[in-house]
Design an enzyme around this catalytic site. Structure first.
Site, PDB file in Angstrom:
ATOM      1  N   THR B  14       0.817  -1.213   0.000  1.00  0.00           N
ATOM      2  CA  THR B  14       0.000   0.000   0.000  1.00  0.00           C
ATOM      3  C   THR B  14       0.853   1.266   0.000  1.00  0.00           C
ATOM      4  O   THR B  14       0.718   2.123  -0.882  1.00  0.00           O
ATOM      5  CB  THR B  14      -0.899   0.002   1.255  1.00  0.00           C
ATOM      6  OG1 THR B  14      -1.596  -1.243   1.296  1.00  0.00           O
ATOM      7  CG2 THR B  14      -1.906   1.122   1.193  1.00  0.00           C
ATOM      8  N   VAL B  15       1.757   1.375   0.982  1.00  0.00           N
ATOM      9  CA  VAL B  15       2.555   2.601   1.080  1.00  0.00           C
ATOM     10  C   VAL B  15       3.516   2.711  -0.101  1.00  0.00           C
ATOM     11  O   VAL B  15       3.683   3.786  -0.696  1.00  0.00           O
ATOM     12  CB  VAL B  15       3.311   2.655   2.424  1.00  0.00           C
ATOM     13  CG1 VAL B  15       4.208   3.890   2.471  1.00  0.00           C
ATOM     14  CG2 VAL B  15       2.332   2.664   3.588  1.00  0.00           C
ATOM     15  N   GLU B 130      10.235  10.015   9.123  1.00  0.00           N
ATOM     16  CA  GLU B 130       9.063  10.820   9.495  1.00  0.00           C
ATOM     17  C   GLU B 130       7.771  10.005   9.481  1.00  0.00           C
ATOM     18  O   GLU B 130       6.913  10.154  10.347  1.00  0.00           O
ATOM     19  CB  GLU B 130       8.947  12.005   8.506  1.00  0.00           C
ATOM     20  CG  GLU B 130       7.827  12.977   8.777  1.00  0.00           C
ATOM     21  CD  GLU B 130       7.981  13.739  10.093  1.00  0.00           C
ATOM     22  OE1 GLU B 130       8.821  14.632  10.175  1.00  0.00           O
ATOM     23  OE2 GLU B 130       7.251  13.422  11.035  1.00  0.00           O
ATOM     24  N   GLY B 135       1.957   8.899  10.767  1.00  0.00           N
ATOM     25  CA  GLY B 135       1.759   8.952   9.316  1.00  0.00           C
ATOM     26  C   GLY B 135       2.071  10.263   8.644  1.00  0.00           C
ATOM     27  O   GLY B 135       3.230  10.646   8.500  1.00  0.00           O
ATOM     28  N   GLU B 191      -6.655  -4.945  12.415  1.00  0.00           N
ATOM     29  CA  GLU B 191      -6.219  -6.182  11.776  1.00  0.00           C
ATOM     30  C   GLU B 191      -6.945  -7.384  12.373  1.00  0.00           C
ATOM     31  O   GLU B 191      -7.553  -7.294  13.435  1.00  0.00           O
ATOM     32  CB  GLU B 191      -4.709  -6.319  11.953  1.00  0.00           C
ATOM     33  CG  GLU B 191      -3.995  -5.143  11.300  1.00  0.00           C
ATOM     34  CD  GLU B 191      -2.498  -5.319  11.264  1.00  0.00           C
ATOM     35  OE1 GLU B 191      -2.030  -6.446  11.050  1.00  0.00           O
ATOM     36  OE2 GLU B 191      -1.805  -4.298  11.429  1.00  0.00           O
ATOM     37  N   ASP B 202       1.850  -0.914  19.485  1.00  0.00           N
ATOM     38  CA  ASP B 202       2.135  -0.041  18.341  1.00  0.00           C
ATOM     39  C   ASP B 202       2.400   1.385  18.838  1.00  0.00           C
ATOM     40  O   ASP B 202       3.381   2.026  18.440  1.00  0.00           O
ATOM     41  CB  ASP B 202       0.941  -0.068  17.382  1.00  0.00           C
ATOM     42  CG  ASP B 202       1.090   0.910  16.248  1.00  0.00           C
ATOM     43  OD1 ASP B 202       1.756   0.572  15.259  1.00  0.00           O
ATOM     44  OD2 ASP B 202       0.556   2.037  16.353  1.00  0.00           O
ATOM     45  N   LYS B 206       5.965   4.035  18.826  1.00  0.00           N
ATOM     46  CA  LYS B 206       6.012   5.428  18.370  1.00  0.00           C
ATOM     47  C   LYS B 206       6.456   6.353  19.498  1.00  0.00           C
ATOM     48  O   LYS B 206       7.204   7.316  19.274  1.00  0.00           O
ATOM     49  CB  LYS B 206       4.646   5.831  17.828  1.00  0.00           C
ATOM     50  CG  LYS B 206       4.307   5.054  16.542  1.00  0.00           C
ATOM     51  CD  LYS B 206       2.825   5.118  16.231  1.00  0.00           C
ATOM     52  CE  LYS B 206       2.498   4.356  14.949  1.00  0.00           C
ATOM     53  NZ  LYS B 206       1.041   4.177  14.780  1.00  0.00           N
ATOM     54  N   GLY B 303      -2.632   5.371   6.311  1.00  0.00           N
ATOM     55  CA  GLY B 303      -3.237   5.501   4.986  1.00  0.00           C
ATOM     56  C   GLY B 303      -2.167   5.604   3.924  1.00  0.00           C
ATOM     57  O   GLY B 303      -1.079   6.116   4.159  1.00  0.00           O
TER      58      GLY B 303
END
Lengths: 431, 431
Positions: B14-15, B130, B135, B191, B202, B206, B303
């Site tokens: 996706t990314v 970054e 995101g 998920e 998660d 971060k 996203g």
């Protein structure tokens, strides 16, 4: 290898003292980042004998600008004195003398930004001005670097703390404009002559800078259309709330098909819009990028230390560039020629409050005017008056319409026999 | 002069497809900024024959990592394949081969960040990430450059979209955790195995990255204490709302007297706190700096295109550095040795919900336990049950207390005869 970096300061008022304080108190962090000490070498003031609460030897103060601008020992000039014309001359002189410039001056950058960029470029000098827009919020760096790969489509900013304070208090406490303005003046949030803030001129300068950077296109202050907050009434705020909106003074910069619009005006936002919960003197800039979508940068828009933080962060940037020998490399050359939207390309919803004759057929006449110009209604409130005036109050929120069509409707309404008065009208955004 | 910059991509999910799309569609903006074209040279994929919706010649795809990592034509390696151990090896190899690295991989950076930074430094290479935190929000650049001159004292982040979505729906719609989790899974926001998100792992990764950059101190993932959202009930949310709070999964990183705490836990925030109105899958990081005060960065936390925007903005940064010949200059070397707060240095308010025997003297016993440990009450709600169980529900919000004292109180409460059950307890922040 550079052993020390020397700074000249133009001005030692509130922000200037904040800059001195941060450079002194955060010397260890600055040293760690740039690898050498930073020293304030000379400071231009009006009166060297005035008592000040900063820790600076008296021989560092001068009333002669050339002791800063032409001082061979000064590497970077920080301008925090304000003003436009003589400040422009000082900064041009500093750049010609190969000094890098950091400024907090939005008026200067909005009016002479293009000339100053060009002079900096000619001399391989940096010119940074993060503090000029939204004080402590690193929005210019966010636009230019953080969103470097995206296409910015729209920015909406609460970029004036005074008006945001006034509108917050009017909305939350149901108080009148004049009363809250006076309170803001007593608290030091508004100046004795509040014109520049309340009429939107201050916000317009910041939007010209944001538009120029965000759209990579030189925009002039004259390109920004402006309407202030001084005519907003408690009735307007009351209806806004009943319809689910919050009133804010919003700077809007939008780009469609390569053409841009920049404006500042009181605007209704849905209460759940990120900008709607920005209260009091806080600032925020909402950015819509083609790829990233919605982002927002929030923080203090003014104040001694927040503004000084932005100035010294710019200074760190200049100093890192000096250590690497790459000053002048981040001067922004606009990618596009200026192209402004005309009224047929600016789209928005509108809020309109009317006093009309309270008689049969009025509504049909109104409807005809709107539909003749392709403006349709999204929401309507009709409230008859109790006072036997024979009038009713109607509040309309339109669907999205072009400014051209909207302006045509407003013209017609003013000449319509059944319309007693158009009390107010505002842009509606963010839906 | 560099005539073209060539990129190798690890991963085309996706990314990765988003990165290809942005590099292609925004080529004009990238050219304008860096002065030469960017080309995607090689892409590591698992299956070269798979149908993909990106515009890439088939000969650019490879299943052999060395065609990217050791390709003499590749200048920059972009890692968007995920995973930790083999990805670490790939990136170390790329750096040893003098390739600059951009990654979106929070797991990798939280666990192996220190080693990768050191390898990059040795090879004069850039490594940027970054996209690994929040995101599309340029928060890492905001911390490191925008607030370069300030001392960061506290960060609070909503850095996991899945849990923010679940808590938003539970709060707004009064629905149960399990039901909303299922919906989130159907919508693709969670998920099939949601553990990493809902248990806070998660977010912890971060926060380790944010803490390391914000406090200039290497923090390891093991330093982050973690509590997830899976035990939050509708009753908890109901009481939160009645007391004027919103429940969020908040990552907290704070520094006091040089010692830091990093944690992730469900936390109550006053409804007017800037983070309280961050809804659904949006992310936001609130930063408190000594000089700047309160700022907040808001935007999409995940996203395809938002994440790809952050990746390509990092790439622009690498490419500008290449053109100037200053790669590796922005590698962050921590200023401080790691020093963690112990429980007596972590201060907070707490929300506690108890079931107690509904009889005389109970409240006096409770009060004694709290006051013996210097924890005092700010708010109390007592609700007798209608069900003849002989129990009452008590909700307490404490004044600020040390974690040490709070933990002692909780130990005592659990062994107190009049306490039937400690139903839940949460940190309260932001007042």
């Amino acid at each position: 290898m550079i052993e020390k970096i020397s700074v000249g300061l133009l001005g030692l008022g509130t922000v200037g003292s904040g800059v001195v304080q941060i450079i002194e108190e955060h010397q260890d962090k600055l040293m760690h980042q740039i690898g050498c000490p930073v020293e304030i070498m000379k400071v231009l003031v009006r009166d060297t004998s005035k008592k000040r609460d900063v820790n600076l030897a008296e021989e560092k103060l001068t009333t002669n600008p050339d002791e800063v601008l032409s001082n061979p020992e000064v590497d970077v000039v920080i301008e925090v004195m304000g003003g436009v014309e003589h400040t422009r001359e000082y900064i041009l002189k500093a750049l010609k003398n190969k000094k890098h410039v950091v400024t907090a001056n939005k008026d200067l950058m909005a009016i002479h930004g293009r000339e100053l960029h060009e002079e900096a470029y000619k001399n391989n000098c940096d010119i940074f001005y993060e503090a000029s827009v939204a004080g402590g919020i690193p929005i210019l760096r966010g636009l230019v670097e953080g969103l470097a790969s995206d296409r910015i489509m729209k920015m909406m900013g609460i970029v004036n703390g005074t008006t945001n304070y006034i509108l917050t208090k009017m909305s939350q406490e149901g108080r009148a404009y004049e009363e809250v303005l006076q309170e803001a003046q007593q608290l030091g949030y508004a100046e004795a002559d509040p014109t520049s803030d309340v009429e939107g001129l201050d916000a317009a300068r910041k939007m010209a800078i944001l538009g120029t950077l965000g759209f990579s296109m030189h925009l002039d202050l004259e390109d920004v259309s402006v309407k202030g907050i001084s005519n907003i009434t408690e009735e307007d705020l009351d209806y806004s709330e009943r319809l689910g909106y919050t009133m804010k003074l919003i700077g809007i910069a939008s780009k469609t098909n390569g053409n841009v619009e920049v404006s500042v005006q009181p605007t209704l936002l849905p209460v759940d819009h990120p900008l709607a919960s920005v209260h009091d003197v806080y600032n925020a800039v909402y950015v819509y990028g083609e790829a990233v979508g919605e982002t927002m940068f929030y923080g203090p828009g003014a104040g001694k230390l927040p503004t000084a933080t932005a100035v010294v962060s710019d200074l760190v940037n200049v100093m890192k560039n000096m250590r690497l020998g790459v000053n002048g490399s981040s001067i922004i050359k606009p990618q596009f020629e200026k192209r402004l939207k005309d009224a047929s390309e600016i789209y928005s919803k509108y809020f309109i409050r009317l006093h009309v004759k309270d008689e049969a057929g009025v509504f049909a006449e109104l409807t005809t005017v709107f539909s003749n110009h392709n403006v349709s209604f999204e929401k309507i409130l009709q409230v008859p008056f109790e006072d036997k005036s024979g009038l009713a109050e109607i509040v309309i929120v339109t669907h999205t319409a072009s400014k051209q069509n909207y302006d045509d409707v407003m013209q017609k309404l003013m000449h319509l026999d059944v319309v007693y008065q158009v009390k107010s009208n505002y842009r509606v955004e963010g839906e």
